[in-house]
Write a protein that holds these residues in place. Structure first.
Motif: not given
Length: 580
Positions: A381-383, A399-400, A442-444, A456-458
Motif C-alpha cells: 500500500t505504501k510508497a 497503492l491505496s 503490488t507494483h510489477a 516490489l515487496f511490501g
C-alpha cells in the motif's frame, strides 16, 4: 571467414562464389564440430536461394538450419554465456524468414511449427537459458524430397571433410620442409577441393534435384506422416479441452500480416492481410495511447485492428463454432489486449474468451485446476523508492486500493492468507507453493531486460525476473495474479518479449497460468474487477478464462457500477497459460 565471404558474395549478387564459400565453410564447420556456425551457414544458404527466388531450396536449407539450432538448444545450459548470446543474436530473424517462405507456399502446418519454435527462440533472447525439451528438440519435419536433396549433398560434403583434414595437416608443414611428394599432394588436394565445390553446385542444379523441387511444389502437407501426426495432435488437444477453442498465431512481416488458425476439425487455415508492419505498429501505438486514458475514445483504432486481426478469420471462427481463442501474439501485438478489439457493435471479449500462451510446445493446456481455492494474497500500500543502477532510483507511488482488494478477496474466499506491506517480504515467497492461487497486489514493472523487470515487496525490497527464475517454486500453484503490472513504460514499446518472458517464468516455476495487467490501473476499478473475478471463479465449473471474461463483461455492462465501461479499466488484464 568463408561464411562471411558467402554473405559478401550474396550481397554482391555473385551467387556461384557465394555458394562455393558456403559449401567450403559447411565442410569446415562439420570437421571442427562447430554446430552454431553450421546453423548460421545453412541459414546463409537459405538466404542465398531466397534471394534468387528459389523458395523450395531456400526452405530446405533454412529447415536444416532450424533443426541444427534446436539440437543446440537441448544442450544450451552447458554452453558458456557468451556462446549462448552469440547463438541467440540472429536466429529469431532466420526463423521468421522461414515462416514467411512457408506461409507464401500455404504450407501452414510447417509454418505453425516454425512460429512456435520462434516464440521459444524469442524467450531465449530475453531470458538467455531457455533449454530445449522433447517438444522442441526434433525441430521441424523435413519432407521426403527435402531429405533426399540433403542426402545427395552429403557424400560431397563427406569427401570435402576428409580432403580438408588431410590438406590442413599437410599445410602445417612449413614450405621449405615439404617433400616434393607432399607438395604435389597439396596441389592435387586443392584441385580436388575446387572440383568438389563445382560438384556441389552442379548437384543442386541437376535434373534430379529439379525433379524433386518440382515434386515439392506439388506435394501437400497431408501426405507427410510426421506432419499428419502433428496436425492430429493439435486437433486432439483442442477437442479434449471441450472449450470450442481455436489457436491463433499471427506473424507480422514487413509487407503483410499472416494469420495462421488451427481449429479442432480441419487443417490449419492461413489468411493474409495486406497491411505493412509500420502501419500496423502505428495503429498499435495509437490504440495503446488511447486505452491508457479513460477520457479518450479508443473505438476507432480498436475497430481498425479488429479488421486486420479478426475480420479475415470471422467466417472460419463461425464455422468452427469458436468460443475461445488461444492466442500467441507476435511482436508489438503483445502490448494490446485482443479482447478490446471492436467490431463496430461490441468488444471481442463479449463474444469470445481469450487465452494467451507463450508457445504451444511450452504450454500444458489440459491440466485441471485444484478444486479447493486456497489463496496467498499480498498487498503493498505504501510508497517506496528503490535504487536502480549506481546513481538512479525509481519511485513507486502508494497503492491505496490494494489492501481493500485483498481483504475483499478474503471475504469471497475464506481460505485466504493476507499479508499487508511489511508482512510481505523476500522470505514469504517460500510460503507461496502451499496455495493454489497466489495474488500479488503490488507494483510489477516488466521492461526490455529481465534484470530491469521487477516485482516490489511490501518492505521496500524487490525481486528481479532473474531472481524469480532462480528461486520461485510454484509447482502446486494453479494461478498467479499480478494485478498492478506495467509494460511499455513511457509509451516505449519494444517487441513484447518481457510479457512473453513473465508468462514463461511463471509456467517454468510450475504455475499453470498467470493473470497480469498490461498497464497499471491504480483505482478501485482493479479492486472491483478482481472481486468479480473471484466471485465467478468460486462458483466452480467455471474456467479461469471464462471467469476473467465475465468480470470484464460486468464492467462493460455497468453491472459493477457506472464509470468503468472504458477498456482502460477492464482490458489490461490478460490470462497467460492454461485457461481451464
Amino acid at each position: 571467414i568463408l561464411y562471411h565471404m558467402g554473405i559478401v558474395y550474396t550481397n554482391l549478387e555473385n551467387y556461384p562464389q557465394a555458394l562455393a564459400a558456403y559449401q567450403q565453410a559447411l565442410s569446415l564447420s562439420r570437421t571442427l564440430g562447430t554446430r552454431e556456425t553450421e546453423g548460421d551457414i545453412l541459414a546463409g544458404m537459405g538466404k542465398l536461394y531466397d534471394t534468387q527466388n528459389q523458395s523450395e531450396l531456400a526452405i530446405t536449407f533454412f529447415k536444416q538450419s532450424v533443426n541444427v539450432r534446436e539440437g543446440i538448444r537441448k544442450d544450451l545450459k552447458v554452453l558458456p554465456v557468451e556462446q549462448q548470446q552469440s547463438f541467440t543474436d540472429t536466429v529469431a530473424e532466420d526463423y521468421r524468414r522461414l515462416a514467411d517462405l512457408l506461409t507464401q507456399q500455404n504450407r501452414n502446418l510447417e509454418a505453425l511449427r516454425v512460429l512456435d519454435l520462434l516464440k521459444v527462440q524469442e524467450l531465449q533472447d530475453y531470458l538467455s537459458n531457455v533449454r530445449g525439451d522433447d517438444n522442441t528438440v526434433d525441430g521441424i519435419t523435413e519432407l521426403t524430397e527435402e531429405q533426399e536433396i540433403l542426402k545427395g549433398t552429403q557424400p560431397i560434403i563427406d569427401q570435402a571433410i576428409a580432403l580438408g583434414q588431410e590438406l590442413s595437416e599437410l599445410e602445417t608443414i612449413p614450405n621449405h620442409k615439404r617433400t616434393q611428394t607432399q607438395q604435389q599432394r597439396i596441389i592435387q588436394l586443392r584441385k580436388n577441393q575446387a572440383q568438389l565445390t563445382k560438384d556441389f553446385q552442379n548437384f543442386l542444379k541437376s535434373p534430379e534435384v529439379e525433379a524433386r523441387l518440382a515434386k515439392l511444389r506439388e506435394t501437400t502437407e497431408a501426405e507427410n506422416l510426421d506432419l499428419k501426426k502433428y496436425a492430429k495432435r493439435l486437433q486432439e488437444q483442442l477437442q479434449q479441452l471441450e472449450q470450442d477453442a481455436v489457436i491463433l498465431y499471427p506473424l507480422v512481416l514487413d509487407d503483410r500480416l499472416e494469420l495462421v488458425l488451427v481449429t479442432p476439425y480441419a487443417p490449419p487455415i492461413r489468411r493474409t492481410v495486406k497491411v505493412k508492419q509500420k502501419d500496423l505498429e502505428r495503429a498499435i501505438k495509437n490504440f495503446r495511447r488511447l486505452l491508457a486514458n479513460p477520457a479518450r475514445n479508443a473505438r476507432t483504432p480498436a475497430e481498425q485492428l479488429y479488421d486486420w486481426l479478426i475480420k479475415p478469420i470471422e467466417a472460419d471462427l463461425a464455422k468452427a463454432n469458436a468460443k475461445t481463442i488461444i492466442y500467441a501474439p507476435d511482436g508489438k501485438l503483445r502490448y494490446i489486449p485482443l479482447g478490446a478489439l471492436y467490431d463496430g457493435e461490441q468488444w471481442l471479449i463479449e463474444r469470445l474468451r481469450v487465452n494467451h500462451i507463450t508457445a504451444l510446445s511450452l504450454t500444458s493446456l489440459d491440466n485441471k485446476p485444484t478444486p479447493q481455492l486456497d489463496v496467498f494474497a499480498a498487498a503493498v500500500t505504501k510508497a517506496h523508492t528503490i535504487p536502480v543502477g549506481e546513481d538512479e532510483s525509481r519511485y513507486f507511488a502508494p497503492l491505496s486500493f490494494t489492501q481493500p482488494e485483498v481483504e475483499s478477496l478474503a471475504e469471497t474466499l475464506p481460505n485466504t492468507t493476507t499479508l499487508i506491506d511489511k508482512q510481505f517480504h523476500g522470505d514469504t515467497i517460500y510460503q507461496m507453493n502451499d496455495y493454489s492461487v497466489v495474488h500479488l497486489a503490488t507494483h510489477a514493472v516488466f521492461k526490455k531486460t529481465k534484470q530491469d523487470s521487477i516485482i516490489l515487496f511490501g518492505d521496500g525490497s524487490h525481486v528481479t525476473l532473474t531472481e524469480v527464475e532462480e528461486k520461485w517454486d510454484l509447482s502446486n500453484v494453479d494461478l498467479v495474479v499480478l494485478s498492478a503490472c506495467q509494460t511499455g513504460l513511457g509509451g516505449e514499446l519494444g517487441d513484447g518479449k518481457e510479457i512473453l518472458g513473465f508468462g514463461y517464468l511463471m509456467q517454468n516455476a510450475g504455475a499453470d497460468a498467470a493473470i497480469a495487467s498490461l498497464w497499471s490501473v491504480n483505482d478501485k476499478g482493479t479492486q472491483a474487477l478482481m472481486n468479480k473475478f473471484y466471485q465467478v471463479l468460486k462458483q466452480g465449473n467455471v474456467t479461469k478464462a471464462e471467469a476473467l471474461r465475465q468480470a470484464q463483461i460486468a464492467f462493460i455492462s455497468s453491472k459493477v457500477g457506472s464509470g468503468f465501461e472504458h477498456p482502460y479499466f477492464w482490458a489490461p488484464f490478460i490470462l497467460i497459460g492454461n485457461g481451464l
